[in-house]
Write a protein that holds these residues in place. Sequence first.
Motif, PDB file in Angstrom:
ATOM      1  N   VAL A  69     -20.561  -0.578 -43.625  1.00 51.78           N
ATOM      2  CA  VAL A  69     -19.421  -1.454 -43.656  1.00 51.78           C
ATOM      3  C   VAL A  69     -18.311  -0.607 -44.926  1.00 51.78           C
ATOM      4  O   VAL A  69     -19.027  -0.346 -45.729  1.00 51.78           O
ATOM      5  CB  VAL A  69     -19.932  -2.889 -44.679  1.00 51.78           C
ATOM      6  CG1 VAL A  69     -18.607  -3.759 -45.097  1.00 51.78           C
ATOM      7  CG2 VAL A  69     -20.997  -3.649 -43.930  1.00 51.78           C
ATOM      8  N   LEU A  70     -17.268  -0.682 -44.375  1.00 53.69           N
ATOM      9  CA  LEU A  70     -16.300   0.222 -45.314  1.00 53.69           C
ATOM     10  C   LEU A  70     -15.170  -0.799 -45.672  1.00 53.69           C
ATOM     11  O   LEU A  70     -14.613  -1.608 -44.709  1.00 53.69           O
ATOM     12  CB  LEU A  70     -15.738   1.327 -44.139  1.00 53.69           C
ATOM     13  CG  LEU A  70     -16.634   2.360 -43.832  1.00 53.69           C
ATOM     14  CD1 LEU A  70     -15.882   3.447 -42.867  1.00 53.69           C
ATOM     15  CD2 LEU A  70     -17.400   3.158 -44.841  1.00 53.69           C
ATOM     16  N   TYR A  71     -14.895  -0.675 -46.759  1.00 56.16           N
ATOM     17  CA  TYR A  71     -13.792  -1.494 -47.387  1.00 56.16           C
ATOM     18  C   TYR A  71     -12.449  -0.427 -47.878  1.00 56.16           C
ATOM     19  O   TYR A  71     -12.768   0.495 -48.504  1.00 56.16           O
ATOM     20  CB  TYR A  71     -14.263  -2.321 -48.628  1.00 56.16           C
ATOM     21  CG  TYR A  71     -14.741  -3.620 -48.226  1.00 56.16           C
ATOM     22  CD1 TYR A  71     -13.854  -4.740 -47.693  1.00 56.16           C
ATOM     23  CD2 TYR A  71     -16.091  -3.881 -48.268  1.00 56.16           C
ATOM     24  CE1 TYR A  71     -14.418  -5.877 -47.614  1.00 56.16           C
ATOM     25  CE2 TYR A  71     -16.672  -5.250 -48.020  1.00 56.16           C
ATOM     26  CZ  TYR A  71     -15.759  -6.030 -47.466  1.00 56.16           C
ATOM     27  OH  TYR A  71     -16.563  -7.494 -47.111  1.00 56.16           O
ATOM     28  N   PHE A  72     -11.313  -0.953 -47.332  1.00 51.82           N
ATOM     29  CA  PHE A  72      -9.970  -0.216 -47.813  1.00 51.82           C
ATOM     30  C   PHE A  72      -9.658  -1.086 -48.991  1.00 51.82           C
ATOM     31  O   PHE A  72      -9.598  -2.356 -49.102  1.00 51.82           O
ATOM     32  CB  PHE A  72      -8.747  -0.392 -46.690  1.00 51.82           C
ATOM     33  CG  PHE A  72      -8.634   1.013 -46.082  1.00 51.82           C
ATOM     34  CD1 PHE A  72      -8.284   2.106 -46.836  1.00 51.82           C
ATOM     35  CD2 PHE A  72      -9.035   1.161 -44.575  1.00 51.82           C
ATOM     36  CE1 PHE A  72      -8.243   3.140 -46.120  1.00 51.82           C
ATOM     37  CE2 PHE A  72      -8.921   2.372 -44.078  1.00 51.82           C
ATOM     38  CZ  PHE A  72      -8.284   3.472 -44.659  1.00 51.82           C
ATOM     39  N   GLU A  73      -9.262  -0.327 -50.136  1.00 42.10           N
ATOM     40  CA  GLU A  73      -9.019  -0.768 -51.416  1.00 42.10           C
ATOM     41  C   GLU A  73      -7.512  -0.235 -51.741  1.00 42.10           C
ATOM     42  O   GLU A  73      -7.315   0.824 -51.339  1.00 42.10           O
ATOM     43  CB  GLU A  73      -9.817  -0.761 -52.562  1.00 42.10           C
ATOM     44  CG  GLU A  73     -11.242  -1.207 -52.462  1.00 42.10           C
ATOM     45  CD  GLU A  73     -12.288  -0.682 -53.479  1.00 42.10           C
ATOM     46  OE1 GLU A  73     -11.782  -0.075 -54.325  1.00 42.10           O
ATOM     47  OE2 GLU A  73     -13.189  -1.003 -53.550  1.00 42.10           O
TER      48      GLU A  73
END
Length: 457
Positions: free
Chosen positions: A236-240
């Motif tokens: 799971v990758l999140y863009f912040e």
Amino acid sequence: MKSKSTYICNECGYQSPKWLGKCPSCGSWNTMEETLIASQSTSATRTLVRESAVSSRAPKKIGDVQAGSETRYKTGLKELDRVLGGGIVKGSLILVGGDPGIGKSTLLLQICEKVGEEKKVLYVSGEESEGQIKIRAQRLGVTTENLYLVSETDVETVIECINSVKPDIVIIDSIQTMNRQDISSAAGSVPQVREATNAFMRIAKSLGIAMFIVGHVTKEGAIAGPRVLEHMVDCVLYFEGDRQLSFRILRAVKNRFGSTNEIGVFEMRDNGLTEVENPSMMLLEGRNADISGSAIVCTMEGSRGVMAEVQALVTPTGFGNPRRMANGIDLYRLLLLVAVLEKRARMNLSNSDIYLNVAGGLRIDETAVDLGICAAVATSQADIPLPHDMIFIGEVGLGGELRGVSQLEKRITEAAKLGFKSAIVPKQSLKGVKIPEGFTAYGIRTVSEMINMLRRK
């Protein structure tokens, strides 16, 4: 084929035969939505059970299982490879989430250029036509001949395209637009998202296809749909980051094939996302060293230390209750540290508003920045500028004592490379630490000791 109505929580996927105001599983209010579910006939169910029994395999001892080596594909972006643990693992299912317009589709289309040199890539879009994707690809400089485009939302049709093209990598943009005809609910609902992801997971594992799926986020910042979606995927990758700023941070919150502490830093430009190889320089860019309330901290993001600026603004309150606001730091952590400063350091903050910000849009969860937060708040109230070449490392306990931190030598070495000359650290952590030449490390035991040291300087 008969249909029955059930109520499903759109947060956790809990099912109930009747509507409930509060979900018994996750405790969310007004999240139960009515959904029609088609039930199979008894004969069809028996056939399915027989097929499962035939396809089942006998369990093996762990010593008899052959462990093959991981096959990884390089993306052409070192920052993305770092976050993934060295590249895209063959047969993995990767979920990419983030706010609308933050760069999810741009990043995935960019990696098609490098991967497409040797591998086939199928880009499935449920939101754009093939022509729109081609225009975006031209702007990003993606010209590989091994990129196949299809605009489709039906899961069965997408699977047929996968079987015909036989790609090595598949990109689904986005999972909320996919739907299955055998489920009587709208696209983006809990059953649709769950079953579509389950179908793509089986395809990825059985055919050895690396698959990216893009997930929309809710206003709270979580992936839209049931939490089971994050449990099903391998990564799971999140863009912040703020869309108004040019910098983006990609963080892995789950990774079965690598570390979950790594981050990748990118800058959004006209031709797409470009890598930022030195995040510390980016986060410290434009810093004003002559103002009070500005402290430099070093947080460990995986295998590298990242320098960040913590800014505090302490002003007299104009209302009965003082305000506390934090951006980039957990608000409850700020409240805890303010209480420690009032009790242990004898600071009067009960009549002051306190605003805290981490410059550059970085989100810090590590407790090793506690000392920097305390230094920023204390000097902002006293209106005393901190030394511009000093950093702060240390966790603060409720007794005002400084706790030891991990990888102190690596943090100090990173600070010395960037031109910093001194650091205030926990005294017990200095044992066995090699200090670079020309660098001074001040070991202290309490927050009060740090504040007295800063006043003398």
